[in-house]
Design a protein around this motif. Sequence first.
Motif, PDB file in Angstrom:
ATOM      1  N   TYR A  10     -42.798  35.560-107.589  1.00 22.05           N
ATOM      2  CA  TYR A  10     -41.598  34.781-107.283  1.00 22.05           C
ATOM      3  C   TYR A  10     -40.760  34.746-108.554  1.00 22.05           C
ATOM      4  N   HIS A  18     -37.786  25.846-104.936  1.00 20.22           N
ATOM      5  CA  HIS A  18     -38.951  25.278-104.259  1.00 20.22           C
ATOM      6  C   HIS A  18     -39.320  23.919-104.833  1.00 20.22           C
ATOM      7  N   TRP A  19     -39.441  23.824-106.175  1.00 19.55           N
ATOM      8  CA  TRP A  19     -39.947  22.574-106.762  1.00 19.55           C
ATOM      9  C   TRP A  19     -38.896  21.468-106.745  1.00 19.55           C
ATOM     10  N   ARG A  66     -30.584  28.393-100.396  1.00 17.46           N
ATOM     11  CA  ARG A  66     -31.966  28.887-100.515  1.00 17.46           C
ATOM     12  C   ARG A  66     -32.256  29.961 -99.463  1.00 17.46           C
ATOM     13  N   ARG A  70     -33.125  33.821-100.084  1.00  9.30           N
ATOM     14  CA  ARG A  70     -34.350  34.427 -99.523  1.00  9.30           C
ATOM     15  C   ARG A  70     -34.008  35.765 -98.859  1.00  9.30           C
ATOM     16  N   PRO A  75     -39.113  37.086-100.668  1.00 11.75           N
ATOM     17  CA  PRO A  75     -40.286  36.646-101.427  1.00 11.75           C
ATOM     18  C   PRO A  75     -41.348  37.742-101.486  1.00 11.75           C
ATOM     19  N   HIS A  94     -44.467  28.054 -93.285  1.00 11.83           N
ATOM     20  CA  HIS A  94     -43.244  28.024 -94.080  1.00 11.83           C
ATOM     21  C   HIS A  94     -42.013  27.935 -93.173  1.00 11.83           C
ATOM     22  N   LEU A  97     -41.621  24.454 -92.080  1.00 16.58           N
ATOM     23  CA  LEU A  97     -41.080  23.591 -93.146  1.00 16.58           C
ATOM     24  C   LEU A  97     -39.560  23.742 -93.225  1.00 16.58           C
ATOM     25  N   TYR A  98     -39.088  24.990 -93.168  1.00 13.75           N
ATOM     26  CA  TYR A  98     -37.628  25.216 -93.196  1.00 13.75           C
ATOM     27  C   TYR A  98     -36.976  24.540 -91.986  1.00 13.75           C
ATOM     28  N   ALA A 156     -45.941  18.714 -95.186  1.00  8.08           N
ATOM     29  CA  ALA A 156     -45.802  19.204 -96.570  1.00  8.08           C
ATOM     30  C   ALA A 156     -47.063  18.857 -97.369  1.00  8.08           C
ATOM     31  N   HIS A 159     -49.557  21.409 -96.435  1.00  7.78           N
ATOM     32  CA  HIS A 159     -49.124  22.644 -97.115  1.00  7.78           C
ATOM     33  C   HIS A 159     -49.569  22.616 -98.590  1.00  7.78           C
ATOM     34  N   ALA A 160     -49.409  21.467 -99.240  1.00 10.05           N
ATOM     35  CA  ALA A 160     -49.825  21.348-100.648  1.00 10.05           C
ATOM     36  C   ALA A 160     -51.350  21.460-100.756  1.00 10.05           C
ATOM     37  N   THR A 174     -52.124  32.371-105.071  1.00  9.91           N
ATOM     38  CA  THR A 174     -51.094  31.710-104.261  1.00  9.91           C
ATOM     39  C   THR A 174     -50.331  30.624-105.038  1.00  9.91           C
ATOM     40  N   LEU A 175     -51.046  29.707-105.673  1.00  9.31           N
ATOM     41  CA  LEU A 175     -50.369  28.584-106.341  1.00  9.31           C
ATOM     42  C   LEU A 175     -49.709  29.030-107.648  1.00  9.31           C
ATOM     43  N   ARG A 177     -48.483  31.750-108.427  1.00  9.12           N
ATOM     44  CA  ARG A 177     -47.258  32.522-108.156  1.00  9.12           C
ATOM     45  C   ARG A 177     -46.046  31.609-108.057  1.00  9.12           C
ATOM     46  N   MET A 178     -46.262  30.379-107.538  1.00 11.13           N
ATOM     47  CA  MET A 178     -45.137  29.446-107.414  1.00 11.13           C
ATOM     48  C   MET A 178     -44.809  28.817-108.764  1.00 11.13           C
TER      49      MET A 178
END
Length: 187
Positions: A10, A18-19, A66, A70, A75, A94, A97-98, A156, A159-160, A174-175, A177-178
Amino acid sequence: MQWRNSPTRYGLVSILLHWVVALVVFGMFALGLWMVGQDYYSPWYRTAPEIHKGIGLILFAVMLARLAWRFLSPPPPAPASHGRLTRVGAKAGHALLYLGLFALMISGYLISTADGRGISVFGLFEVPATLTAIPDQEDVAGKVHLYLAWALVIFAGVHALAALKHHFIDRDATLVRMFGRGANHRA
Ligand code: HEM
């Protein structure tokens, strides 16, 4: 770190978006619950909803940007170790979530503009009312907004937890990468 996403990482724009959005979502949930408990004599009775609405409309614009980003800079694909079910589950999660976030923001807008008045964004500009003819619009949109807010925050949270499971149990990338890391030592 590069701005754009690459096939393995990313980039900075997606990570920041994202954050920042994650922080704003949890913050807005807390602010929303707190502000509806304020009574008429609280100094926040009028100000807190103004802040909530202003941030919500800015978040809407940020989420549109965003989505555009994308599209312009897709991504990275899932880490190699993810099976088919994990990939499909993550994609669907995902997307939800969007979708949930857009539905939440639109329902909020429909509450505030039900009486035909626009929303002022911190006195800088006004977003006009559009749809005002839904029967009992303020009540209906209010209920939808409340239930969606709870559903989105719980989702969410799941998701976390999934991200933490990938990090601590599966030990994949996975984590990290963010946070801008590549796969390196992790699958
Ligand atoms: C502290 C809480 C959070 C953590 C630890 C977290 C973690 C992550 C991670 C690791 C990814 C990348 C997944 C992958 O590469 O397959 C991701 C993606 C994503 N997260 Fe979160 N997240 C959190 C909160 C949120 C919140 C509150 C939202 C929005 C309501 C959100 C929406 C998304 C979306 C839409 C994606 C997909 C991004 C894309 O590729 O377009 N996350 N999250």
